[in-house]
Design an enzyme around this catalytic site. Structure first.
Site, PDB file in Angstrom:
ATOM      1  N   CYS A   1      42.807  51.500 150.011  1.00 28.34           N
ATOM      2  CA  CYS A   1      43.681  52.556 150.405  1.00 28.34           C
ATOM      3  C   CYS A   1      45.222  52.494 149.906  1.00 28.34           C
ATOM      4  O   CYS A   1      45.989  52.971 150.056  1.00 28.34           O
ATOM      5  CB  CYS A   1      43.885  53.334 151.865  1.00 28.34           C
ATOM      6  SG  CYS A   1      44.440  52.288 152.873  1.00 28.34           S
TER       7      CYS A   1
ATOM      8  N   LYS B   1      41.539  59.476 155.438  1.00 30.19           N
ATOM      9  CA  LYS B   1      42.145  58.314 153.836  1.00 30.19           C
ATOM     10  C   LYS B   1      42.155  57.438 154.884  1.00 30.19           C
ATOM     11  O   LYS B   1      42.422  56.129 153.378  1.00 30.19           O
ATOM     12  CB  LYS B   1      43.362  59.664 152.908  1.00 30.19           C
ATOM     13  CG  LYS B   1      44.168  59.033 154.054  1.00 30.19           C
ATOM     14  CD  LYS B   1      45.760  60.031 152.798  1.00 30.19           C
ATOM     15  CE  LYS B   1      46.606  60.586 154.031  1.00 30.19           C
ATOM     16  NZ  LYS B   1      47.617  59.551 153.838  1.00 30.19           N
ATOM     17  N   ASP B   2      42.392  57.184 155.721  1.00 31.30           N
ATOM     18  CA  ASP B   2      42.185  55.985 156.255  1.00 31.30           C
ATOM     19  C   ASP B   2      41.579  54.780 156.380  1.00 31.30           C
ATOM     20  O   ASP B   2      41.330  53.583 156.723  1.00 31.30           O
ATOM     21  CB  ASP B   2      43.329  55.867 158.072  1.00 31.30           C
ATOM     22  CG  ASP B   2      44.924  56.187 157.503  1.00 31.30           C
ATOM     23  OD1 ASP B   2      45.056  56.076 156.724  1.00 31.30           O
ATOM     24  OD2 ASP B   2      45.263  57.336 158.593  1.00 31.30           O
TER      25      ASP B   2
END
Length: 319
Positions: free
Chosen positions: A244, A81-82
């Site tokens: 994000c 997710k980074d």
């Protein structure tokens, strides 16, 4: 002569070290080569600003990618997710292993679940996505909560609850599982309540594109279902033109008929952080058999969400 150790680049946080250690063990087993962890400090680790202010996407990734490009490490492990949604040509995403629990978890005082939180409860999270959905859920259930922006590692965040500064904090379940602190979770938040961040719970193993033999070895750790799911989720994020730090949640899950996986359902949500407005949609289709199909699934849902007004809910959009 023994082959030299493979150098695995990792962030220094306890969670990153735990994740990388697990991958290192798997790679040792696969290749028969020793693996050494190379600790790298990223801008996201040293900055005290809130993630939304320092640019969100990529702040934990850039230093690791630079180390790969300079051949200081052979491969790197990231929380998926980074990762920014654009993949640099000189690097290859060699493997996306089987995903951990993608859900968000509540760690609250006195063992409280989310529904049991008192009126006016202070709930800490660094994520606009979580704030939007937690506030929307509270609003629709006649609860009042105050979401408080926090930063820091797992210990710091849970510490706010232990010290009585906050009633609860929300963290990724996968991270708590990986550092052995899942016993502190007082409520696992259903994905029907809070959709996770795109790619949450999954790891990304990256190496230099020219290192074909290493990429092929690492590819043994790839889980095709996880890769298809996270590709669809990240394609939705990219098509919404959101980083994000934007309040976007997405989850692709597989719908099985008995033992046979038949379809993939992709759900997406965008909302204002106060929870007053959410755009939440889903689409279901055959399990994507190619990266292009998975990306198309994400793009199609993004187009529907934008048509329903998602763009206006994400704050500033870079044109």
């Amino acid at each position: 002569m023994t082959e030299r150790a493979l150098r695995l680049g990792t962030r220094r946080s306890r969670l990153a070290m735990a994740q990388s250690g697990q991958v290192a063990d798997a790679v040792k087993e696969l290749t028969g080569r020793p693996v050494e962890l190379v600790e790298i400090t990223t801008y996201g680790d040293t900055s005290r600003e809130h993630l939304a202010q320092i640019g969100g996407t990529g702040v934990f990734v850039a230093a690791l990618r630079e180390a790969l490009a300079r051949d200081e490490v052979d491969f790197a492990v990231h929380s998926l997710k980074d990762l920014p949604t654009a993949q640099p040509a000189e690097l290859t995403l060699a493997a996306v292993p089987v995903r951990e629990d993608p859900r968000d978890a509540l760690v609250a005082r006195d063992g409280l679940t989310f529904a049991e939180l008192p009126d006016g409860a202070r709930v800490g999270t660094g994520s606009p996505r979580r704030m939007a959905q937690l506030n929307a859920y509270a609003r629709s259930h006649g609860m009042t909560i105050e979401t408080v922006p926090i930063r820091g590692n797992v210990d710091t965040r849970i510490g706010y609850v232990h010290k009585g500064e906050l009633d609860a904090v929300v963290l990724a379940a996968a991270g708590l599982n990986r550092v052995g602190r899942s016993d502190e979770v007082t409520d696992l938040l259903s994905v029907d309540t809070v959709l996770p961040a795109p790619g949450q719970g999954a790891l990304a193993i990256e190496c230099a594109a020219h290192n074909a033999s290493l990429a092929a070895a690492l590819a043994e750790l790839d889980d095709p279902y996880t890769r298809a799911a996270v590709t669809a989720e990240r394609s939705l994020l990219a098509a919404l033109e959101a980083g994000c730090s934007a309040p976007v949640g997405a989850l692709a899950d597989l719908l099985a008929d008995g033992q046979i996986v038949k379809e993939m359902r992709l759900r997406g949500v965008v909302g204002t952080t106060d929870g007053s407005t959410l755009v939440q949609l889903s689409t279901t289709g055959p399990v994507p058999e190619t990266e292009a199909r998975a990306m198309a699934l994400g793009r199609e849902l993004a187009v529907e969400m934008l048509a329903k007004g998602a763009a206006g809910l994400m704050g500033e959009r870079a044109l």
